[in-house]
Design a protein around this motif. Structure first.
Motif, short mmCIF file in Angstrom:
data_model
loop_
_atom_site.label_atom_id
_atom_site.label_comp_id
_atom_site.label_asym_id
_atom_site.label_seq_id
_atom_site.Cartn_x
_atom_site.Cartn_y
_atom_site.Cartn_z
N LYS A 11 0.83 -1.19 0.00
CA LYS A 11 0.00 0.00 0.00
C LYS A 11 0.87 1.25 0.00
CE LYS A 11 -3.93 -2.09 2.39
NZ LYS A 11 -4.87 -1.97 3.54
N TYR A 32 -7.48 10.29 -5.85
CA TYR A 32 -8.77 10.20 -5.17
C TYR A 32 -9.89 9.80 -6.12
CZ TYR A 32 -6.04 12.74 -1.77
OH TYR A 32 -5.05 13.11 -0.90
N LEU A 33 -10.74 8.93 -5.62
CA LEU A 33 -11.89 8.49 -6.40
C LEU A 33 -13.11 9.35 -6.13
CD1 LEU A 33 -11.56 4.61 -6.01
CD2 LEU A 33 -10.84 6.04 -7.94
N GLU A 34 -13.17 9.94 -4.94
CA GLU A 34 -14.36 10.72 -4.60
C GLU A 34 -14.03 11.77 -3.55
OE1 GLU A 34 -16.48 8.20 -1.03
OE2 GLU A 34 -16.97 7.64 -3.11
N GLU A 106 -11.44 12.42 -0.08
CA GLU A 106 -11.54 11.23 0.76
C GLU A 106 -10.43 10.22 0.43
OE1 GLU A 106 -13.31 11.24 3.20
OE2 GLU A 106 -14.90 12.70 2.81
N SER A 108 -8.40 6.80 0.20
CA SER A 108 -8.84 5.43 0.00
C SER A 108 -8.27 4.52 1.08
CB SER A 108 -8.38 4.94 -1.38
OG SER A 108 -8.48 3.54 -1.47
N LYS A 109 -9.00 3.47 1.42
CA LYS A 109 -8.50 2.50 2.40
C LYS A 109 -7.34 1.69 1.85
CE LYS A 109 -11.94 -1.07 1.27
NZ LYS A 109 -13.02 -1.91 1.82
N GLU A 110 -7.04 1.86 0.56
CA GLU A 110 -5.91 1.17 -0.05
C GLU A 110 -4.60 1.91 0.19
OE1 GLU A 110 -6.22 -1.82 -1.26
OE2 GLU A 110 -8.34 -1.65 -0.76
N LYS A 126 -15.33 7.08 6.91
CA LYS A 126 -14.38 7.94 6.22
C LYS A 126 -13.00 7.71 6.82
CE LYS A 126 -17.79 10.08 4.03
NZ LYS A 126 -18.03 9.89 2.59
#
Length: 307
Positions: A11, A32-34, A106, A108-110, A126
């Motif tokens: 990661k 970021y995706l969102e 936000e 990512s958890k990745e 979040k």
């Protein structure tokens, strides 16, 4: 050795990097995706709005949206450079990027350096970024120095203390080489230097272990000063400190007699250490330490935790 692929390194660490005496915060829209609109809690795609302003908000500035505005590098990237000395000594901070005063990017958890966000005492779905708890300090207890390589453009310090990140800790160039001092908790840490993209072990450190690439990782053992004290026993002629840290030697660590008891100062590696006192040939538990543990051989020992 060009890449490291162990599970702890899969990661990526995002949001910041260390460059000598500075922390450089970096917002890259592509990471970021969102995002979340704080006003209505609506999820947004980054194609839904134009970025006019990006701010670093975190525990180090009371989550302010005004004071730490970032500089635009290009249409995707914003950066802010801050001196390490501008921060307090905790070096244990959370942060996020705020866009246009009300939109939160936000993580990512990745990403490796994220923690669940807390609101009103409860975890929410979040994440916040977290700066890894490794303090860059001029007088830090872990002093890394690579002699020579003065023609190199860049040297990175990478190790188990920063998830073997290849960009986070950029070393500072000196007249004779490259240096970076960290404040680390007591423990054994593996590390290597990355010189202009090439991984090398520390040529001046003989303490090393083989790695999975058929090469070696250098090892630094960070220790902490510990004082052992045995009260009373004023009439004893000799008191010895023995433990797992000296293979239970019965004559190596002779304690010093004081008005109030017996004392011995020693530097120990991080972790758990079993010990006892030998008072005129008789083995004694530490009467002032309630933490005790069996050693697997039927013996009860006092326990010292070094953190």
């Amino acid at each position: 050795m060009n890449t490291l692929n162990t599970s702890s390194q899969e990661k990526p660490i995002k949001g910041y990097k260390i460059d000598g005496d500075y922390i450089i915060f970096t917002f890259n829209k592509k990471d970021y995706l969102e995002a979340t609109n704080e006003r209505n809690n609506q999820k947004l795609d980054f194609d839904d709005f134009d970025i006019e302003k990006v701010v670093v908000a975190g525990s180090f500035n009371l989550w302010s949206r005004d004071n730490w505005e970032m500089v635009k590098v290009n249409n995707n990237i914003y950066q802010l450079k801050k001196r390490i000395d501008d921060f307090n000594d905790d070096f244990n901070w959370e942060f996020k990027f705020v866009i246009n005063n009300s939109i939160w990017a936000e993580p990512s958890k990745e990403m490796a350096n994220i923690v669940p966000a807390i609101k009103d005492g409860y975890r929410i779905n979040k994440y916040n970024f977290k700066i890894l708890p490794v303090n860059i300090k001029k007088d830090g207890n872990a002093k890394f120095f690579l002699k020579g390589y003065t023609n190199a453009k860049e040297v990175i310090l990478s190790g188990s203390f920063n998830y073997w990140n290849e960009h986070l800790y950029k070393m500072k160039k000196t007249k004779n080489g490259w240096k970076l001092n960290l404040q680390l908790k007591p423990n054994d840490y593996q590390y290597r230097f990355i010189v202009d993209g090439n991984w090398i072990e520390d040529p001046d450190n003989s303490n090393r272990i083989p790695n999975e690439f058929g090469e070696y990782n250098s090892v630094i053992d960070i220790r902490k000063k510990i004082t052992f004290f045995l009260s009373d026993f004023k009439n004893a002629k000799k008191v010895i400190l023995a433990g797992t840290f000296n293979n239970w030697s019965e004559d190596q660590l002779k304690m010093k007699k004081t008005e109030n008891g017996w004392i011995y100062k020693i530097t120990l590696s991080g972790g758990k250490h079993h010990y006892k006192f030998i008072v005129d040939g008789h083995w004694k538990l530490d009467p002032n330490n309630p933490i005790k543990e069996y050693d697997g051989n039927g013996n009860i020992n006092s326990v010292k935790m070094v953190k």
